[in-house]
Design a protein around this motif. Structure first.
Motif, PDB file in Angstrom:
ATOM      1  N   GLU A  58       4.370  -3.366   1.206  1.00  0.00           N
ATOM      2  CA  GLU A  58       3.524  -3.194   0.020  1.00  0.00           C
ATOM      3  C   GLU A  58       4.373  -2.936  -1.218  1.00  0.00           C
ATOM      4  O   GLU A  58       4.101  -3.478  -2.297  1.00  0.00           O
ATOM      5  CB  GLU A  58       2.543  -2.048   0.246  1.00  0.00           C
ATOM      6  N   ALA A  59       5.403  -2.118  -1.070  1.00  0.00           N
ATOM      7  CA  ALA A  59       6.286  -1.824  -2.207  1.00  0.00           C
ATOM      8  C   ALA A  59       7.048  -3.066  -2.654  1.00  0.00           C
ATOM      9  O   ALA A  59       7.386  -3.201  -3.835  1.00  0.00           O
ATOM     10  CB  ALA A  59       7.256  -0.711  -1.838  1.00  0.00           C
ATOM     11  N   ALA A  60       7.333  -3.968  -1.697  1.00  0.00           N
ATOM     12  CA  ALA A  60       8.061  -5.198  -2.015  1.00  0.00           C
ATOM     13  C   ALA A  60       7.133  -6.322  -2.437  1.00  0.00           C
ATOM     14  O   ALA A  60       7.596  -7.408  -2.817  1.00  0.00           O
ATOM     15  CB  ALA A  60       8.882  -5.634  -0.806  1.00  0.00           C
ATOM     16  N   GLY A  61       5.837  -6.101  -2.361  1.00  0.00           N
ATOM     17  CA  GLY A  61       4.875  -7.133  -2.721  1.00  0.00           C
ATOM     18  C   GLY A  61       4.716  -8.214  -1.671  1.00  0.00           C
ATOM     19  O   GLY A  61       4.270  -9.321  -1.973  1.00  0.00           O
ATOM     20  N   ALA A  62       5.052  -7.893  -0.426  1.00  0.00           N
ATOM     21  CA  ALA A  62       4.911  -8.862   0.678  1.00  0.00           C
ATOM     22  C   ALA A  62       3.571  -8.641   1.367  1.00  0.00           C
ATOM     23  O   ALA A  62       3.206  -7.498   1.667  1.00  0.00           O
ATOM     24  CB  ALA A  62       6.049  -8.697   1.672  1.00  0.00           C
ATOM     25  N   GLU A  63       2.857  -9.733   1.649  1.00  0.00           N
ATOM     26  CA  GLU A  63       1.514  -9.608   2.206  1.00  0.00           C
ATOM     27  C   GLU A  63       1.344 -10.311   3.542  1.00  0.00           C
ATOM     28  O   GLU A  63       0.290 -10.185   4.174  1.00  0.00           O
ATOM     29  CB  GLU A  63       0.485 -10.169   1.213  1.00  0.00           C
ATOM     30  N   ASP A  64       2.331 -11.042   4.005  1.00  0.00           N
ATOM     31  CA  ASP A  64       2.223 -11.796   5.248  1.00  0.00           C
ATOM     32  C   ASP A  64       2.242 -10.845   6.445  1.00  0.00           C
ATOM     33  O   ASP A  64       3.249 -10.179   6.690  1.00  0.00           O
ATOM     34  CB  ASP A  64       3.378 -12.799   5.344  1.00  0.00           C
ATOM     35  N   PRO A  65       1.159 -10.752   7.224  1.00  0.00           N
ATOM     36  CA  PRO A  65       1.132  -9.837   8.378  1.00  0.00           C
ATOM     37  C   PRO A  65       2.241 -10.122   9.382  1.00  0.00           C
ATOM     38  O   PRO A  65       2.775  -9.191   9.989  1.00  0.00           O
ATOM     39  CB  PRO A  65      -0.253 -10.085   8.988  1.00  0.00           C
ATOM     40  N   ALA A  66       2.584 -11.388   9.556  1.00  0.00           N
ATOM     41  CA  ALA A  66       3.649 -11.722  10.503  1.00  0.00           C
ATOM     42  C   ALA A  66       4.987 -11.186  10.025  1.00  0.00           C
ATOM     43  O   ALA A  66       5.810 -10.711  10.826  1.00  0.00           O
ATOM     44  CB  ALA A  66       3.734 -13.241  10.693  1.00  0.00           C
TER      45      ALA A  66
END
Length: 228
Positions: free
Chosen positions: A81-89
């Motif tokens: 979340e802090a890195a702005g990544a949203e891919d669950p995998a």
């Protein structure tokens, strides 16, 4: 100080035998290759602070026990979340980075040398599943590997060290706890285990008030001292 008379060695794993921050850093870089080193360190600190805080809460009874796998998953979610990544995998892959940890250069040879004279017990806050994977990845060889999961707590809770005492069938004063973390050795001392401090770049150095049975430069030095 004379070397203690011991029957078996109990080893901390994370930080003492493997470089835990290095594995998590690699996972963070894979999550976001555009991060600079300062960004990687910031996210690594976020991960570590979450895990340490939640382990304290479990020990204090402020949170029900949950395994290191779930704590790593929570930490990975915070980092993503802090890195702005949203891919669950990608988050799931990051969570497993705590199982892909490089050993220190002296680890494999040191364990092999010590195993010629003593039963070796790994004692880790990692879950049973995580411990299996990180042992295999780092090439760690044990006579027995124990997880704090079996005590449903985390070191330095005395219940975790009691696992090694019970498994060994020896009195605690005949066991030598080896760790790079002074807090870990203090916890072992409370239960009566002997202690050996081995410095690592990611460890917790002793204070002036600490009194451990042995101080060794590395595992080769420890083997030499115990072989006298």
């Amino acid at each position: 100080m004379p070397e203690p008379e011991i029957d078996a060695l109990v080893f901390d794993v994370l930080g003492t035998l493997v470089d835990e921050p290095a594995g998590i850093r690699a996972g963070i870089r894979a999550l976001d290759p555009a991060l600079d080193e300062a960004g990687v360190e910031r996210l690594l600190s976020l991960w570590q602070q979450h895990v340490e805080c939640e382990q304290r809460r479990v020990r204090a009874g402020d949170r029900s026990y949950l395994s290191s796998d779930l704590l790593d998953r929570e930490a990975a979610q915070l980092v993503a979340e802090a890195a702005g990544a949203e891919d669950p995998a990608a988050v799931a892959t990051l969570a497993r980075s705590g199982r892909r940890l490089p050993p220190w250069p002296d680890t494999a040879a040191g364990l092999a040398r010590l195993a010629e004279r003593f039963p070796l017990i790994g004692l880790s806050n990692a879950s049973r599943t995580a411990l299996l994977d990180l042992n295999a990845h780092a090439g760690l060889r044990w006579h027995q590997a124990l997880s704090a999961e079996d005590a449903r707590s985390y070191k330095p809770d005395p219940a975790v060290y009691q696992l090694a005492v019970a498994a060994s069938g020896r009195p605690p004063e005949r066991l030598l706890m080896v760790a790079a973390h002074a807090w870990d050795l203090r916890g072992a001392q409370e239960l009566g285990l002997r202690t050996a401090y081995v410095p690592r770049p990611v460890g917790d150095p002793p204070t002036a008030a600490d009194r451990f049975d042995l101080h060794a430069d590395d595992l080769a030095d420890l083997a030499g001292r115990l072989g006298k």
